[in-house]
Design an enzyme around this catalytic site. Structure first.
Site, short mmCIF file in Angstrom:
data_model
loop_
_atom_site.label_atom_id
_atom_site.label_comp_id
_atom_site.label_asym_id
_atom_site.label_seq_id
_atom_site.Cartn_x
_atom_site.Cartn_y
_atom_site.Cartn_z
N GLY A 1 0.76 -1.29 -0.18
CA GLY A 1 -0.06 -0.01 0.02
C GLY A 1 0.95 1.18 -0.02
O GLY A 1 2.04 1.31 -0.36
N ASN A 2 0.28 2.27 0.44
CA ASN A 2 1.08 3.61 0.43
C ASN A 2 0.21 4.50 1.37
O ASN A 2 -0.64 4.10 1.91
CB ASN A 2 1.15 4.27 -0.84
CG ASN A 2 -0.29 4.70 -1.50
OD1 ASN A 2 -1.04 5.46 -1.05
ND2 ASN A 2 -0.43 3.99 -2.79
N ARG A 3 0.78 5.81 1.71
CA ARG A 3 0.60 6.23 2.94
C ARG A 3 -0.55 7.54 2.49
O ARG A 3 -0.88 8.43 3.21
CB ARG A 3 1.77 7.17 3.47
CG ARG A 3 2.65 6.30 4.07
CD ARG A 3 4.13 6.71 4.25
NE ARG A 3 3.81 8.17 5.12
CZ ARG A 3 4.80 8.79 5.28
NH1 ARG A 3 6.08 8.82 4.68
NH2 ARG A 3 4.52 10.23 6.10
N ALA B 1 -3.34 7.78 -5.30
CA ALA B 1 -2.20 7.19 -5.39
C ALA B 1 -2.12 5.89 -5.59
O ALA B 1 -2.56 4.90 -4.77
CB ALA B 1 -1.69 7.48 -3.97
#
Ligand code: C5P
Length: 412
Positions: free
Chosen positions: A208-210, A276
């Site tokens: 995943g990402n932030r 994102a």
């Protein structure tokens, strides 16, 4: 027709010599088709009479602490209003507003209204630049209230300088622009992708990402506030959204987001791709939780995810507009411009992680906009809500028919 037509405005008048200008402001607003209810503090009635405001607004003036309508008429009035404008707002009124105190009637209403609040200070010369004054203004602006800046000129004290309440015509123009903006995307269909994506590795792990989804949600809310019908495709985010004109579809993976966006794109006027999206996903998702072993570290083979922006860019029809984001850490401007071209976007918002206060998990952002006509607009650090409005304003500008009568072209 004025954008003020049919709008419900509370005009709050506090005790200041500038209160005499509020009579003209009332007249101007009523003449533009607005319904105006005037609220006066006891101090305001020593400068101008309720009878004058009653006559000009055509409605009873709220100048008593209690009325026949009861003690809580401020709540009812707060629900009625589309805008609350305090003009004049002397320093003590908006100091109380900044602190959430309700012992001044103008400030008490501020606590009750659900609509946008604007305030037009009236001050004497040296008060304007006092740190306390500036801090209170900044605090109110951080709550989303709009400052109507003071003007320069002769002041009641006899001094000449900054501090005069804005002229009634300027306040009217500001309110007109505010309501005009509410119609900026009237009838438009807007698709927004937002948040991160989660690419499963096994039943309990993912890549995943932030991204929090905050910027995309701010865009969805701002577009809805400007009159658009919004489809929001949101990756896994702890945040939610509630607006009658926002239809929310939650997805998890890039592929799911791609499918939803491609399905929704035909028929939309504007797509804002703020998600994102993971560039890669594990080639295989393990059915069972991957066990820790003593053997060599396991490797995860990755495959590329589809690029939503580039796909929509290829499918774009005349009249459709695509806005994207670029998060860069080097060669920022050149990379953003080439992304705009490569993905056939019309506008791109460049985020730089180098900017203090910008980026993931923040409530503020600092972006530079590049459009297909090579126009560059560097915005200040502001709340994500304010950035969202700026981006949509820039998109709405590109959606305007050109002089030849045609809308935007599909190619750059
Ligand atoms: O290529 P890059 O990921 O930097 O491009 C960023 C822009 O492209 C963003 O607007 C993002 O939402 C969009 N994008 C997309 N699908 C992807 C990757 C990026 O829509 N798979």
């Amino acid at each position: 027709m004025s954008s003020l037509t049919g709008k419900h405005i509370i005009l709050g008048i506090s005790g200041s010599i500038a209160a005499y200008k509020s009579a003209l402001l009332t007249r101007l607003l009523v003449r533009s088709g607005a319904e105006v209810q005037v609220l006066m503090t006891p101090a305001a009635t020593t400068f101008i009479t309720p009878l004058t405001l009653h006559t000009l607004s055509g409605k009873p003036v709220h100048a008593q602490v209690s009325s026949e309508a009861g003690w809580n008429n401020h709540v009812e009035l707060g629900l009625w209003a589309d805008a609350y404008c305090l003009a004049p707002a002397p320093a003590n009124t908006w100091c109380q507003m900044a602190r959430g105190l309700g012992d001044n009637r103008g400030a008490a209403w501020d606590l009750c209204v659900r609509c946008p609040v604007s305030f037009a200070p009236a001050m004497d010369l040296d008060m304007v630049n006092q740190p306390a004054t500036q801090a209170n203004v900044a605090r109110l602006q951080s709550y989303g209230d709009t400052l109507i800046p003071v003007g320069r000129g002769e002041l009641a004290s006899g001094l000449v300088g900054e501090g005069r309440m804005a002229e009634p015509e300027d306040i009217q123009a500001m309110l007109e622009a505010h309501f005009g903006e509410q119609q900026l995307l009237d009838g438009k269909r807007v698709l927004i992708t937002a948040g991160p994506t989660h690419e499963p590795i096994d039943p309990v792990r993912f890549i995943g990402n932030r991204s929090s989804g905050r910027m995309g949600i701010a865009l969805a809310e701002a577009a809805a506030a400007m009159g658009a019908s919004v489809k929001l495709v949101l990756g896994p985010s702890a945040l939610g959204v509630h607006h009658p004109r926002i239809e929310l579809e939650r997805v998890e993976t890039a592929q799911e987001m791609f499918d939803a966006a491609v399905r929704q794109f035909p028929g939309t006027d504007l797509a804002v791709l703020a998600a994102a999206v993971a560039d890669y996903r594990p080639a295989e998702v393990a059915e069972q939780k991957i066990k820790k072993t003593e053997a060599a570290s396991p490797a995860i083979a990755l495959v590329k995810n589809p690029d939503i922006a580039a796909t929509l860019g290829r499918q774009k029809q005349p009249g459709q507009l695509i806005v994207g984001f670029a998060l860069e850490t080097e060669n920022e401007e050149a990379n953003a411009r080439s992304k705009l071209e490569r993905k056939n976007m019309d506008l791109i918002a460049l985020n730089s992680l180098r900017d203090e206060g910008a980026g993931f998990e923040r409530t503020t952002n600092k972006v530079t906009l590049f459009d297909r006509n090579n126009k560059r607009t560097a915005l200040e650090l502001k709340t994500k809500e304010a950035v969202a409005r700026d981006i949509l304003r820039a998109a709405a500008e590109l959606m305007k028919p050109t002089r030849a009568g045609s809308q935007n072209k599909t190619s750059l």
